[in-house]
Design an enzyme around this catalytic site. Structure first.
Site, PDB file in Angstrom:
ATOM      1  N   THR A   1      -0.416   7.161   9.282  1.00 52.86           N
ATOM      2  CA  THR A   1      -0.418   5.705   9.394  1.00 52.86           C
ATOM      3  C   THR A   1       0.560   5.227  10.471  1.00 52.86           C
ATOM      4  O   THR A   1       0.289   4.245  11.162  1.00 52.86           O
ATOM      5  CB  THR A   1      -0.100   5.059   8.030  1.00 52.86           C
ATOM      6  OG1 THR A   1       1.035   5.716   7.443  1.00 52.86           O
ATOM      7  CG2 THR A   1      -1.276   5.190   7.082  1.00 52.86           C
TER       8      THR A   1
ATOM      9  N   TYR B   1      -7.212  -0.777   0.020  1.00 54.43           N
ATOM     10  CA  TYR B   1      -8.060  -1.949  -0.204  1.00 54.43           C
ATOM     11  C   TYR B   1      -8.952  -1.822  -1.448  1.00 54.43           C
ATOM     12  O   TYR B   1      -9.065  -2.750  -2.236  1.00 54.43           O
ATOM     13  CB  TYR B   1      -8.937  -2.295   1.013  1.00 54.43           C
ATOM     14  CG  TYR B   1      -9.714  -3.585   0.815  1.00 54.43           C
ATOM     15  CD1 TYR B   1      -9.071  -4.813   0.975  1.00 54.43           C
ATOM     16  CD2 TYR B   1     -11.044  -3.575   0.413  1.00 54.43           C
ATOM     17  CE1 TYR B   1      -9.761  -5.999   0.750  1.00 54.43           C
ATOM     18  CE2 TYR B   1     -11.731  -4.747   0.182  1.00 54.43           C
ATOM     19  CZ  TYR B   1     -11.096  -5.965   0.355  1.00 54.43           C
ATOM     20  OH  TYR B   1     -11.756  -7.129   0.125  1.00 54.43           O
TER      21      TYR B   1
ATOM     22  N   TYR C   1      -0.651  11.406  -0.264  1.00 53.08           N
ATOM     23  CA  TYR C   1       0.263  10.407   0.314  1.00 53.08           C
ATOM     24  C   TYR C   1       0.143   9.111  -0.477  1.00 53.08           C
ATOM     25  O   TYR C   1      -0.881   8.439  -0.436  1.00 53.08           O
ATOM     26  CB  TYR C   1      -0.084  10.197   1.787  1.00 53.08           C
ATOM     27  CG  TYR C   1       0.734   9.151   2.516  1.00 53.08           C
ATOM     28  CD1 TYR C   1       1.947   8.664   2.023  1.00 53.08           C
ATOM     29  CD2 TYR C   1       0.293   8.662   3.741  1.00 53.08           C
ATOM     30  CE1 TYR C   1       2.680   7.715   2.716  1.00 53.08           C
ATOM     31  CE2 TYR C   1       1.025   7.710   4.446  1.00 53.08           C
ATOM     32  CZ  TYR C   1       2.207   7.240   3.932  1.00 53.08           C
ATOM     33  OH  TYR C   1       2.926   6.301   4.611  1.00 53.08           O
TER      34      TYR C   1
ATOM     35  N   ARG D   1       1.521  -0.328   1.147  1.00 56.75           N
ATOM     36  CA  ARG D   1       0.554  -0.454   2.230  1.00 56.75           C
ATOM     37  C   ARG D   1      -0.894  -0.354   1.731  1.00 56.75           C
ATOM     38  O   ARG D   1      -1.790  -0.915   2.340  1.00 56.75           O
ATOM     39  CB  ARG D   1       0.788   0.636   3.287  1.00 56.75           C
ATOM     40  CG  ARG D   1       2.150   0.607   3.957  1.00 56.75           C
ATOM     41  CD  ARG D   1       2.427  -0.646   4.778  1.00 56.75           C
ATOM     42  NE  ARG D   1       1.669  -0.728   5.993  1.00 56.75           N
ATOM     43  CZ  ARG D   1       2.176  -0.546   7.227  1.00 56.75           C
ATOM     44  NH1 ARG D   1       3.453  -0.253   7.377  1.00 56.75           N
ATOM     45  NH2 ARG D   1       1.418  -0.666   8.285  1.00 56.75           N
TER      46      ARG D   1
ATOM     47  N   LYS E   1       3.518  13.272  -0.447  1.00 58.44           N
ATOM     48  CA  LYS E   1       4.468  12.394   0.236  1.00 58.44           C
ATOM     49  C   LYS E   1       4.571  11.145  -0.623  1.00 58.44           C
ATOM     50  O   LYS E   1       3.621  10.379  -0.748  1.00 58.44           O
ATOM     51  CB  LYS E   1       3.970  12.046   1.644  1.00 58.44           C
ATOM     52  CG  LYS E   1       4.849  11.034   2.369  1.00 58.44           C
ATOM     53  CD  LYS E   1       4.225  10.625   3.709  1.00 58.44           C
ATOM     54  CE  LYS E   1       5.065   9.561   4.404  1.00 58.44           C
ATOM     55  NZ  LYS E   1       4.444   9.089   5.672  1.00 58.44           N
TER      56      LYS E   1
ATOM     57  N   ILE F   1       8.982  12.939   5.374  1.00 56.22           N
ATOM     58  CA  ILE F   1       8.089  12.653   6.498  1.00 56.22           C
ATOM     59  C   ILE F   1       8.597  11.342   7.070  1.00 56.22           C
ATOM     60  O   ILE F   1       8.448  10.280   6.474  1.00 56.22           O
ATOM     61  CB  ILE F   1       6.624  12.592   6.058  1.00 56.22           C
ATOM     62  CG1 ILE F   1       6.193  13.976   5.561  1.00 56.22           C
ATOM     63  CG2 ILE F   1       5.731  12.141   7.219  1.00 56.22           C
ATOM     64  CD1 ILE F   1       4.765  14.067   5.062  1.00 56.22           C
TER      65      ILE F   1
END
Length: 293
Positions: A44, A107, A133, A138, A161, A203
């Site tokens: 991202t 979303y 992840y 987000r 992550k 990360i």
């Protein structure tokens, strides 16, 4: 292989918005030289949301080529469509990547069972090692520890992550997964505390411009020298904080450009240039950390 300081590398672009291979090669060499453990390509932070599939694939393959076997490459292959995530992943088989980073579908806001079925389907369609992840700020969807534990049973799902900033997640996951399952921070601000509680590394966004410092900090933390690691972390803290005053990757791209690590500070809409106020704060943070004189 996937412990310590792993960089979520930016995707440099030309003034006209094309992938800038010259700058990308320079960035990869910078991370090899400064002992970054691995590179996440087109995650991202690498603007995966605004690259088309052809560009996505090309950027990852270019990163592998520039790495030349000297640093492991993890490909960002997540999508909010399970079919698309599988397609991206399968296209990279035999490409030279060492693993995939797959973000929670954004979303759609799937249920926990939906998340389980999504990652199960990806796992069953590839042999490439998969790192989950979770970044609910987000994606709008939080993958809970119980779901992570269930997914850890798949042989090629090797870690997560975790970018919630919730340090209690470490024990909730770690106590119920196999010993070699990786739990990696996705939050620079809390990464050292995360490692002190049993995490395997970070990360990192900050590593894009402070690779040596992040690498040394994580090395010390993995050796349980948290006193020395914290000295480095405290010096970097203003950068950790400033890099998220505007949405990532807007600040980190500006900083890399300011440091002449990339040729152009090009972003794709809907991302827009760094605000003047944040520029001032970030420049001050870079000076405090001795990144610039």
């Amino acid at each position: 292989m996937f412990k310590g300081s792993i960089v979520a590398i930016i995707t440099p672009m030309t003034e006209k918005g094309k992938i800038c291979c010259n700058s990308l090669k320079k960035l990869v060499q910078y991370h090899i030289h400064n002992h970054t453990t691995a590179i996440v390509s087109v995650g991202t932070t690498g603007e995966s949301a605004t690259l088309n599939q052809k560009e996505h694939h090309y950027t990852i393959l270019s990163t592998v080529e520039f790495a030349d076997g000297k640093i492991p490459i993890i490909a960002g292959t997540g999508a909010n469509s399970t079919y698309e995530a599988i397609t991206l992943t399968k296209k990279l088989e035999n490409s030279g990547i060492c693993g995939c980073l797959s973000v929670v579908p954004y979303y759609n806001k799937p249920t926990q069972n939906g998340l389980y079925q999504h990652f199960k389907a990806i796992s069953e369609n590839t042999d490439i090692p998969q790192i989950l992840y979770n970044v609910p700020s987000r994606t709008g969807c939080d993958m809970l520890p119980d779901t992570v534990v269930k997914l850890s049973k798949f042989n090629n799902i090797i870690g997560i992550k975790e970018a919630t900033g919730d340090l209690t997640r470490i024990h909730k996951i770690k106590n119920h997964v196999k010993k070699n399952f990786l739990i990696i921070s996705g939050d620079d601000i809390t990464a050292l505390d995360f490692m002190q509680l049993g995490g395997d590394g970070v990360i990192s966004v900050t590593a894009n411009i402070a690779a040596q410092e992040m690498s040394k900090m994580c090395f010390l933390a993995l050796k349980n020298d948290f006193i020395s690691a914290r000295i480095i972390n405290q010096k970097l803290m203003p950068i950790h904080q400033a890099l998220f005053l505007d949405p990532n990757p807007i600040p980190i791209k500006w900083a890399a450009w300011k440091l002449k690590m990339i040729q152009h500070n090009t972003l794709r809409l809907p991302l827009t240039p760094l605000s003047k106020n944040t520029q001032i704060i970030l420049q001050k943070a870079l000076k405090q950390a001795d990144i610039i004189p």
